[in-house]
Enzyme design. Structure first.
Site, PDB file in Angstrom:
ATOM      1  CB  SER A   1      16.065  56.030  37.387  1.00 25.66           C
ATOM      2  OG  SER A   1      15.414  57.145  37.944  1.00 25.66           O
TER       3      SER A   1
ATOM      4  CE1 TYR B   1      17.151  59.365  33.200  1.00 22.27           C
ATOM      5  CE2 TYR B   1      15.543  59.243  34.984  1.00 22.27           C
ATOM      6  CZ  TYR B   1      16.831  59.070  34.522  1.00 22.27           C
ATOM      7  OH  TYR B   1      17.807  58.598  35.369  1.00 22.27           O
TER       8      TYR B   1
ATOM      9  N   GLY C   1      30.273  62.531  34.788  1.00 18.74           N
ATOM     10  CA  GLY C   1      29.108  62.968  35.551  1.00 18.74           C
ATOM     11  C   GLY C   1      29.324  62.846  37.047  1.00 18.74           C
ATOM     12  CD  GLN C   2      25.524  63.436  41.919  1.00 17.40           C
ATOM     13  OE1 GLN C   2      25.259  64.451  42.538  1.00 17.40           O
ATOM     14  NE2 GLN C   2      24.630  62.472  41.710  1.00 17.40           N
TER      15      GLN C   2
ATOM     16  CG  ASP D   1      27.700  59.153  21.901  1.00 15.54           C
ATOM     17  OD1 ASP D   1      26.608  58.550  21.940  1.00 15.54           O
ATOM     18  OD2 ASP D   1      27.820  60.361  22.128  1.00 15.54           O
ATOM     19  CG  LEU D   2      26.059  55.001  26.095  1.00  9.58           C
ATOM     20  CD1 LEU D   2      24.981  55.157  27.164  1.00  9.58           C
ATOM     21  CD2 LEU D   2      26.684  53.615  26.192  1.00  9.58           C
TER      22      LEU D   2
ATOM     23  CG  HIS E   1      22.129  59.099  43.633  1.00  6.35           C
ATOM     24  ND1 HIS E   1      21.076  58.531  42.943  1.00  6.35           N
ATOM     25  CD2 HIS E   1      23.189  59.058  42.801  1.00  6.35           C
ATOM     26  CE1 HIS E   1      21.490  58.152  41.741  1.00  6.35           C
ATOM     27  NE2 HIS E   1      22.767  58.469  41.626  1.00  6.35           N
TER      28      HIS E   1
ATOM     29  CD  GLU F   1      11.639  60.608  38.116  1.00  9.37           C
ATOM     30  OE1 GLU F   1      10.557  60.489  37.514  1.00  9.37           O
ATOM     31  OE2 GLU F   1      11.835  61.461  39.010  1.00  9.37           O
TER      32      GLU F   1
END
Length: 325
Positions: free
Chosen positions: A131, A154, A12-13, A64-65, A184, A133
């Site tokens: 996060s 989320y 990912g980023q 995988d988680l 970000h 969020e």
């Protein structure tokens, strides 16, 4: 002696920027990638090293988680000094469509990884990607003491992961920290995220490839920073003597409308002539304003954001223009 790090979400980023940073610091880096019929490693392809090369310091492992057993075996195999949990279903709007999957990966996935660290008895320092969020409807500015009020599946899943990280720290004495990162962004942001969508549209419209871009709520206010700077803050959280939780943010407030203006200005266009409203991009419950207070990180980590949204928008739009050319 060089350190070893294990990164979930390395493709990912944030994972790609963090891998770059750690390799520059001399780490050996192990990343977990999900098995698929096609490769999704474009963000880290430039870092790839032949794993058979004796000087190689980047290694990828399938995992995988949602697979607790695999996480334990990887911990025992890699025996990392630091674990960075960046993997998640991370799109807020998508989490309303896939709340169960979001909880399974973003929430319970963190518990599986924490438990893998505990069960393997590897004395690794653990970073949890929390996060902004999580704050949701709580008025800004938001810091480490601000109550959580998530407004999406989320955000709720991230609150669960946050408290599980705190619980493992307090119950088992683990060095486990939460990095509460505000938005970000970067040219490596996923194409469906609003900042990348805007930057890409500005470049495409300027190039005559499309005429309009369809948007939802333009009044949402966010605290946007540059992802490449934020991974430095993640690393610093695991270098302190005692584990704690930190907000990373710029402290600056800009709306989606502002970001549109910055991106379209970069290519010499009036955004208002090209933006159309589409209610499909509205969330069932909206988050009006997320503005972080990074005072603790400034003070204790010596970390401070340098790139603000006007410059960030220019960086992202320029990258999109270059992609098209």
């Amino acid at each position: 002696m060089p350190k070893t790090a294990l990164i979930t979400g390395i493709t990912g980023q944030d994972g790609s920027y963090l891998a770059e940073l750690l390799l520059e610091k001399g780490y050996t880096v192990h990343g977990i990638v999900r098995r698929a019929s096609t490769f999704n490693t474009s963000r880290i392809d430039h870092l790839y090293q032949d794993p058979h090369d004796e000087d190689a310091r980047l290694f990828l492992h399938f995992g995988d988680l949602t697979d607790a057993t695999r996480l334990v075996t990887l911990m025992e195999k890699v025996h990392p000094d630091e674990v960075y949990n960046l993997a998640a279903q991370s799109h807020v709007r998508v989490s309303f469509d896939e709340p169960d999957f979001t909880g399974l990966t973003t929430g319970l996935g963190s518990t599986r990884l924490l438990e893998a660290v505990r069960m393997s008895q590897v004395p690794a320092r653990y970073y949890q990607a929390s996060s902004s969020e999580m704050f949701g409807a709580t008025p800004p500015p938001q810091n480490e003491e601000t109550p959580f009020y998530p407004r999406s599946p989320y955000g709720a899943a991230k609150v669960y992961a946050y408290w599980m990280t705190r619980n493992y720290r307090e119950a088992y004495g683990m060095f486990a920290v939460n990095g509460i990162l505000f938005n970000h962004e970067s040219p490596r942001r996923g194409e469906t995220f609003v900042t990348r969508k805007i930057a890409a549209a500005a470049a495409a419209i300027a190039a005559g490839r499309q005429e309009h871009v369809y948007m939802g709520n333009l009044d949402a206010v966010r605290d946007w920073g540059y992802a490449k700077e934020y991974v430095e803050g993640m690393w610093r959280m695991l270098q302190v003597d005692e584990p704690s939780d930190y907000v990373l943010a710029t402290g600056a407030a800009y709306s989606v409308r502002d970001f549109l203006e910055f991106c379209f200005d970069h290519v010499g266009l009036d955004w208002e002539k090209h933006v159309r409203f589409d209610e499909r991009y509205l969330r069932p419950t909206e988050v009006d304003a997320l503005i972080g207070d990074p005072s603790k990180a400034n003070r204790e980590l010596g970390w401070k954001a340098q790139v603000l949204p006007p410059e960030l928008a220019a960086i992202m739009t320029a990258a999109e223009v270059e992609r098209l050319s």
